[in-house]
Design a protein around this motif. Structure first.
Motif, short mmCIF file in Angstrom:
data_model
loop_
_atom_site.label_atom_id
_atom_site.label_comp_id
_atom_site.label_asym_id
_atom_site.label_seq_id
_atom_site.Cartn_x
_atom_site.Cartn_y
_atom_site.Cartn_z
N ASN A 34 25.52 -3.67 11.65
CA ASN A 34 26.21 -2.44 11.26
C ASN A 34 25.40 -1.21 11.66
O ASN A 34 25.96 -0.21 12.12
CB ASN A 34 26.49 -2.42 9.76
N ALA A 35 24.10 -1.26 11.47
CA ALA A 35 23.25 -0.13 11.84
C ALA A 35 23.26 0.09 13.35
O ALA A 35 23.31 1.23 13.82
CB ALA A 35 21.82 -0.36 11.35
N ARG A 36 23.24 -1.00 14.10
CA ARG A 36 23.30 -0.90 15.56
C ARG A 36 24.64 -0.30 16.00
O ARG A 36 24.68 0.57 16.88
CB ARG A 36 23.08 -2.27 16.19
N ARG B 52 28.99 5.95 22.18
CA ARG B 52 29.31 4.71 22.91
C ARG B 52 30.20 3.83 22.06
O ARG B 52 30.36 4.05 20.87
CB ARG B 52 28.01 3.98 23.26
N ASN B 53 30.72 2.79 22.67
CA ASN B 53 31.59 1.86 21.96
C ASN B 53 30.75 1.05 20.99
O ASN B 53 29.85 0.32 21.40
CB ASN B 53 32.29 0.93 22.96
N PRO B 54 31.01 1.16 19.67
CA PRO B 54 30.18 0.43 18.71
C PRO B 54 30.39 -1.08 18.71
O PRO B 54 29.59 -1.82 18.16
CB PRO B 54 30.59 1.03 17.37
N LEU B 55 31.45 -1.55 19.35
CA LEU B 55 31.74 -2.98 19.34
C LEU B 55 31.05 -3.74 20.47
O LEU B 55 31.12 -4.95 20.53
CB LEU B 55 33.24 -3.20 19.42
N GLU B 56 30.41 -3.03 21.37
CA GLU B 56 29.72 -3.71 22.48
C GLU B 56 28.36 -4.20 22.04
O GLU B 56 27.69 -3.63 21.24
CB GLU B 56 29.57 -2.77 23.67
#
Length: 164
Positions: free
Chosen positions: A149-151, A160-164
């Protein structure tokens, strides 16, 4: 501000007209009936009841407000970035500590099981060691989720896309 200040300055307008003026439609495009005119208008404002000064002051206030909002937004982005970075660093350290706890709980379980086989520990001691290992693994798994979650939050703040 410049547009508002422009209302207090002299203004020169140039208007022009070209066309035909006829009463009978058959003579519509004959050059004898062509007309043109030009007009130059000069406007010099003398006094407008301080309306222009008020508009200039309002424009300057709006500009200052916008400048402050931009600064506030920049500070908020810096704060969000620092918060996300700190959360990621904390999650990384938490994972390291949780891994050490899992390793230690495994050693304790192995030693307790060995003591049980030798008759130096009770079944309750083995169950307690198994429960401690299970709890340490759960804490490690929660630390991994917190780290992910922190990343993702850091990637989001970076745009940037948080899901990558």
């Amino acid at each position: 501000v410049g547009v508002a200040e422009g209302d207090a300055k002299p203004r020169v307008d140039l208007d022009g007209f070209y066309g035909f003026a006829v009463r009978q439609p058959t003579k519509l495009f004959h050059w004898d009936y062509a007309r043109w005119s030009a007009m130059v208008t000069v406007k010099v404002p003398l006094f407008d009841g301080w309306r222009t000064a008020g508009r200039v002051a309002q424009a300057r206030a709006d500009r200052n407000t916008t400048t402050q909002q931009i600064a506030e937004l920049e500070n908020q982005v810096r704060l969000d970035m620092q918060t996300a970075w700190d959360a990621l660093a904390l999650a990384t350290r938490t994972i390291q500590a949780a891994e050490l706890n899992v390793t230690q709980a495994r050693r304790v379980l192995e030693m307790t099981e060995a003591n049980y086989r030798l008759g130096a520990a009770t079944p309750l001691d083995v169950i307690d060691a198994q429960q401690a290992l299970s709890q340490a693994e759960n804490i490690r798994n929660l630390s991994l989720v917190t780290h992910a979650n922190a990343r993702a939050a850091l990637r989001f703040v970076m745009g940037r896309n948080p899901l990558e």
